[in-house]
Design an enzyme around this catalytic site. Structure first.
Site, PDB file in Angstrom:
ATOM      1  N   ARG A  83     -10.802  -2.975  -2.026  1.00 20.90           N
ATOM      2  CA  ARG A  83     -10.369  -2.138  -0.906  1.00 20.90           C
ATOM      3  C   ARG A  83     -11.500  -1.408  -0.189  1.00 20.90           C
ATOM      4  NH1 ARG A  83      -6.990  -5.745  -0.985  1.00 20.90           N
ATOM      5  NH2 ARG A  83      -4.991  -5.441  -1.992  1.00 20.90           N
ATOM      6  N   SER A 117       5.202 -10.162  -5.923  1.00 20.69           N
ATOM      7  CA  SER A 117       4.151  -9.759  -4.999  1.00 20.69           C
ATOM      8  C   SER A 117       2.823 -10.028  -5.704  1.00 20.69           C
ATOM      9  CB  SER A 117       4.295  -8.268  -4.672  1.00 20.69           C
ATOM     10  OG  SER A 117       3.161  -7.825  -3.968  1.00 20.69           O
ATOM     11  N   ASP A 120       4.348  -8.850   6.641  1.00 20.05           N
ATOM     12  CA  ASP A 120       4.126  -7.476   7.108  1.00 20.05           C
ATOM     13  C   ASP A 120       2.955  -7.380   8.091  1.00 20.05           C
ATOM     14  OD1 ASP A 120       6.259  -6.548   5.701  1.00 20.05           O
ATOM     15  OD2 ASP A 120       5.114  -5.739   4.029  1.00 20.05           O
ATOM     16  N   ASP A 165      -2.889   1.182  -2.354  1.00 17.27           N
ATOM     17  CA  ASP A 165      -3.820   0.631  -1.362  1.00 17.27           C
ATOM     18  C   ASP A 165      -3.882   1.461  -0.087  1.00 17.27           C
ATOM     19  OD1 ASP A 165      -4.806  -1.397  -2.911  1.00 17.27           O
ATOM     20  OD2 ASP A 165      -3.353  -2.883  -2.243  1.00 17.27           O
TER      21      ASP A 165
END
Length: 399
Positions: free
Chosen positions: A97, A177, A16, A126
């Site tokens: 994050r 994932s 991605d 996220d």
């Protein structure tokens, strides 16, 4: 879609984020894409990641080692707050994050970019953490999220990348994932989306299966200084080394696995598997040390603060006024939280078996039932009379 001229893209080297580079240029008219990969101790070799970004069309590819700041400025405050989302998840991914957002904003300011981009989809937490943190740190920056808008399946995304010379994943990638950093791993998707499906042993990396754990218990001592872990088994360690050592010792005993149905911010329930050996025992030990060193009312009041703090971090509000205010309360409570906690590790369990502190509020001659008891038992009768008075009056009124 000429949204921005120069963009700093949060980059992992995956499909991605790699496809985001040509997509931003071709579809949205971005002139220059600068990528930034954060080294959070995920263990990957980041030089190939840096080179892949350049091959995919980035004008500049940055790799930043922020491991020490990650532990010292994000993980350790979360330990002081005993931060467990829904009383289970120690925020390993969520804590990374705001730090990534911070270095993205700093890079954008340094290189004169007018936007930040990321590869998050529209379903996860996220995207919220990145967007809100960037807005808090520099509200003038635009935020671009191509994967939230492009509407391509994984197969279509890979095909789009191939058109612009981005190689498709060599092997059939794992159905899962996985996000990994120093604080642990989060594993989702694939067969795990069925909440009745038992996670296969192969998904774990940091924790042993119980059958593979040592057959004798191991004792572990963690020392805290004002709520910050500073040494393991008497050895003073820097923040990164301390977390790495605990991950190894604790994971060896199969401790730190979490399998939960989690409530995401966007309203979806998600089945999540986490491995977070060091954080699980650090929060457990820290909370125990607080019970020895803080007064009852502070400990009990702090529980509510911790719950609010944890939700703020999970929901992307690290840089919010309320979080800053709660930080001040938590820091004040930690002034007395110094001492050592002893744990027994065995077959997936970490059991606290002892604790000591120079600031201990435990008073042996008041607590004892032995001859050296100093407590005035006669004082209890008058106390109980006054304490129970409202109840007695209420009972009489109800007769």
């Amino acid at each position: 879609m000429g949204r921005a001229k120069k963009v700093v893209l949060a980059y992992s080297g995956g499909v991605d984020t790699s496809v985001c580079i040509p997509y931003l240029q071709q579809e949205w008219g971005v002139e220059e894409v600068i990528t930034l990969a954060a080294d959070l101790g995920q263990g990957d070799e980041l030089e190939p990641v840096r080179e892949k970004a350049l091959k995919s069309g980035a004008v500049e590819s940055l790799v930043m080692n922020v491991q020490e700041s990650f532990i010292r400025d994000y993980a350790f405050p979360a330990i002081q707050a005993n931060a467990l989302y829904e009383n289970r998840y120690p925020l390993g991914t969520a804590l990374a994050r705001p730090l990534i957002a911070k270095i993205l904003v700093e890079a954008a300011e340094k290189y004169g970019a007018d936007a930040i981009a990321h590869g998050c989809t529209g379903k996860g937490n996220d995207q919220v953490r990145f967007d809100v943190s960037v807005a808090a740190l520099n509200p003038n920056l635009k935020i671009l999220a191509p994967a939230r808008e492009w509407g391509m399946s994984r197969e279509e995304t890979i095909a789009y990348g191939e058109r612009f010379g981005i190689p498709s994943p060599v092997k059939k990638s794992s159905p899962y994932s996985i996000d990994k950093n120093l604080l642990g791993r989060s594993i989702e998707a694939g067969m795990l989306e069925d909440p009745t499906f038992e996670p296969p042993e192969e998904i774990y990396e940091m924790t042993n299966a119980i059958a593979q754990t040592p057959d004798t218990p191991e004792y572990l001592e963690i020392t805290f200084t004002q709520g910050i872990p500073t040494s393991v088994n008497g050895e003073v360690l820097n923040p990164v080394a301390l977390v790495e050592k605990l991950n190894q010792i604790v994971g060896n005993h199969g401790i730190g696995r979490i399998d939960m149905i989690e409530n995401r911010l966007v309203g979806i329930k998600s089945r999540e598997i986490y491995e977070s050996p060091a954080m699980v025992v650090l929060i457990q030990a820290h909370r125990d040390l607080e019970s020895l060193t803080l007064t009852a009312d502070v400990t009990q009041y702090k529980r509510g603060i911790e719950d609010t703090y944890t939700k703020l971090v999970y929901n992307g509000l690290w840089y919010s006024p309320l979080k800053t205010a709660l930080d001040a309360f938590i820091q004040k409570t930690q002034e007395r939280v110094s001492g050592t906690v002893r744990l027994k590790l065995f077959k997936g369990n970490a059991t606290i078996v002892g604790r000591s502190s120079e600031n201990s509020l435990y008073t042996p001659d008041l607590a004892t039932y032995g001859a050296e008891d100093q407590f005035d038992h006669k004082a209890a009768e008058g106390f109980i009379y006054v304490w129970g008075l409202p109840t007695r009056i209420w009972a009489k009124g109800n007769q």
